[in-house]
Write an enzyme that holds these catalytic residues in place. Structure first.
Site, PDB file in Angstrom:
ATOM      1  CG  PHE A 142      -1.858   1.271   1.104  1.00 26.85           C
ATOM      2  CD1 PHE A 142      -3.030   1.224   0.370  1.00 26.85           C
ATOM      3  CD2 PHE A 142      -1.491   2.477   1.690  1.00 26.85           C
ATOM      4  CE1 PHE A 142      -3.835   2.358   0.226  1.00 26.85           C
ATOM      5  CE2 PHE A 142      -2.294   3.620   1.544  1.00 26.85           C
ATOM      6  CZ  PHE A 142      -3.465   3.555   0.826  1.00 26.85           C
ATOM      7  CG  ASP A 227       5.552   4.096   1.864  1.00 26.60           C
ATOM      8  OD1 ASP A 227       5.532   4.875   2.833  1.00 26.60           O
ATOM      9  OD2 ASP A 227       4.589   3.931   1.098  1.00 26.60           O
ATOM     10  CE  LYS A 256      -1.192   7.193   6.628  1.00 28.92           C
ATOM     11  NZ  LYS A 256      -0.795   6.092   5.749  1.00 28.92           N
TER      12      LYS A 256
HETATM   13  C1  LIG Z   1      -0.970   6.167   4.261  1.00 30.11           C
HETATM   14  C2  LIG Z   1       0.119   5.633   3.459  1.00 30.11           C
HETATM   15  C3  LIG Z   1       0.457   6.201   2.214  1.00 30.11           C
HETATM   16  C4  LIG Z   1      -0.354   7.296   1.560  1.00 30.11           C
HETATM   17  O1  LIG Z   1      -0.443   8.461   2.304  1.00 30.11           O
HETATM   18  P1  LIG Z   1      -1.619   9.515   1.975  1.00 30.11           P
HETATM   19  O2  LIG Z   1      -1.286  10.701   2.837  1.00 30.11           O
HETATM   20  O3  LIG Z   1      -2.912   8.866   2.354  1.00 30.11           O
HETATM   21  O4  LIG Z   1      -1.552   9.807   0.534  1.00 30.11           O
HETATM   22  C5  LIG Z   1       1.550   5.684   1.544  1.00 30.11           C
HETATM   23  N1  LIG Z   1       2.268   4.667   2.047  1.00 30.11           N
HETATM   24  C6  LIG Z   1       1.962   4.094   3.238  1.00 30.11           C
HETATM   25  C7  LIG Z   1       2.815   2.980   3.754  1.00 30.11           C
HETATM   26  C8  LIG Z   1       0.868   4.533   3.972  1.00 30.11           C
HETATM   27  O5  LIG Z   1       0.555   3.948   5.121  1.00 30.11           O
END
Ligand SMILES: *Cc1c(COP(=O)(O)O)cnc(C)c1O
Length: 404
Positions: A142, A227, A256
């Site tokens: 994700f 990520d 985040k």
């Molecule tokens: C939440 C998340 C994203 C995307 O972030 P948004 O601010 O919702 O675009 C990307 N990678 C990971 C691992 C995430 O948990």
């Protein structure tokens, strides 16, 4: 649900695109680990807006920094300098040991920016023939919701009827270093991966995986892009999840909790010349690096370290995990996680995780199901031992019920 709650829910349903299925609670206030609904009921937040409010709801120091900056200057665009961007760069680079920073807004934008940057690095530094760059990603990843990103998702709901998608991505199983070795070609520019797969249900890779991954990437001149949008900034009990593995990524993505939940702030961090390939006019964002975002992020990073939240996440995370393991319930298939990124996976016969989350709501705990059988537990990093024990009692009594 009372009349007013039904009204909020019904109005959302009438006007809003129906791309979410929220738990039936309407929140109006938050402080620390707690949130209150419109009726005044209090809940322990065990989702933390998918880890964005790690510092706790409405942290007073981040709030003060935001209000103070909002009075002075909010947005200049990058057409001009502002007096918050440089200190933000300096502080985040010092904290993470990174050399270059690219500020963006949402997490997905940080991912997109990293993809653009590693491709450009591939063509201009590694010498990949133009248009042939390959990026390797993992199944069940994700990384966000943009068209570029959903194109390399393996979740049918995420992809269906959104194509055609961009080429240039290769998907391998998560946690399988041999698969990575096999997938790398001379045109591979990067391996994009989550240290722990969050949305997939808090999936930890086998021990030693990232050591092998790091070696493979180094040997083959492939950029390792981690990520850490969800795992980063203390969530797993270390500043970055990569530290559990004793490795360093070439490119790290943060988002985040970078703003403590006040504002969308994300960043691409790199410790080599990946970001160095971007020249004026080749990438940008109107809001990226704005003074309000930088002031908020600086405060969010400061309280994270000054108030010992990372150590607390390690300590309370261990207590929470032990407590979950001690719950004797036939409904539980597995309990797993690291720091305060935890999950309870239910047996298929136990019924849907959603049903348990609704029962938890009745007990004063807000948690969110993921993938039918998994309850994710990720409270703010400021949670205390007493609050962990309070949550465990309620989880134990809920998980021993049968909602099948
Ligand atoms: C939440 C998340 C994203 C995307 O972030 P948004 O601010 O919702 O675009 C990307 N990678 C990971 C691992 C995430 O948990």
């Amino acid at each position: 649900m009372s009349a007013s709650v039904i009204d909020f829910v019904a109005t959302e349903a009438r006007f809003g695109a129906h791309n979410y299925e929220p738990i039936g609670v309407v929140l109006s206030r938050g402080e620390g680990v707690w949130v209150w609904d419109t009726e005044g009921n209090r809940y322990l937040d065990c989702l933390s807006a998918y880890s964005a409010v790690s510092q706790g709801h409405c942290h007073p120091k981040i709030l003060a920094a935001m209000v103070e900056q909002a009075h002075r200057l909010t947005l200049t665009s990058r057409a001009f300098h502002n007096d918050q961007l440089a200190p933000f760069y300096e502080e985040i680079a010092a904290l993470t040991g990174s050399h270059k920073v690219l500020p963006m807004n949402s997490g997905a934008e940080a991912v997109e920016s990293a993809i653009k940057s590693v491709r450009k690095w591939g063509y201009e530094v590694k010498g990949v023939p133009d248009g042939h760059a390959e990026i390797i990603v993992c199944a069940n990843n994700f990384h966000g919701r943009t068209l570029g990103i959903v194109g390399f998702s393996t979740d049918p709901d995420t992809r269906a009827h959104f194509g055609p998608f961009a080429p240039g991505f290769k998907i391998i199983p998560f946690g399988d270093a041999a698969a990575l070795a096999e997938a790398i070609t001379p045109n591979t520019v990067a391996f994009l991966v989550e240290p722990i797969q969050g949305e997939a249900g808090v999936i930890l890779p086998p021990a030693g995986y990232f050591t092998e991954v790091r070696e493979l990437c180094t040997t083959n001149n492939v950029m390792l892009v981690l990520d850490e949008i969800q795992t980063g900034l203390g969530r797993t009990g270390k500043l970055l999840a990569e530290q559990h593995e004793g490795i360093e990524a070439d490119v790290t993505l943060l988002g985040k909790a970078l703003s403590g939940g006040f504002y969308p702030v994300s960043a691409v961090l790199s410790n080599n010349d990946v970001l160095g390939t971007l020249r004026p006019g080749q990438h940008g964002s109107t809001f990226g690096g704005n003074p309000l975002a930088c002031a908020v992020a600086r405060a969010a990073l400061r309280v994270l370290t000054e108030e010992g939240m990372i150590e607390n996440a390690a300590r309370q995370g261990a207590r929470f995990l032990e407590g979950l393991k001690d719950i004797r319930a036939n409904t539980i298939r597995e309990v797993r996680g690291r720091g305060l990124m935890l999950a309870v996976e239910l047996h298929p016969e136990a019924g849907r995780a959603r049903r348990y989350c609704e029962a938890l709501q009745g007990m004063g705990i807000l948690a969110k199901d993921t993938h039918e059988q998994t309850i994710r537990i990720a409270p703010p990093l400021v949670i205390t031992s007493d609050q962990v024990d309070w949550a465990l009692e309620r989880l134990a009594s809920t998980l021993t019920q049968d909602f099948s």
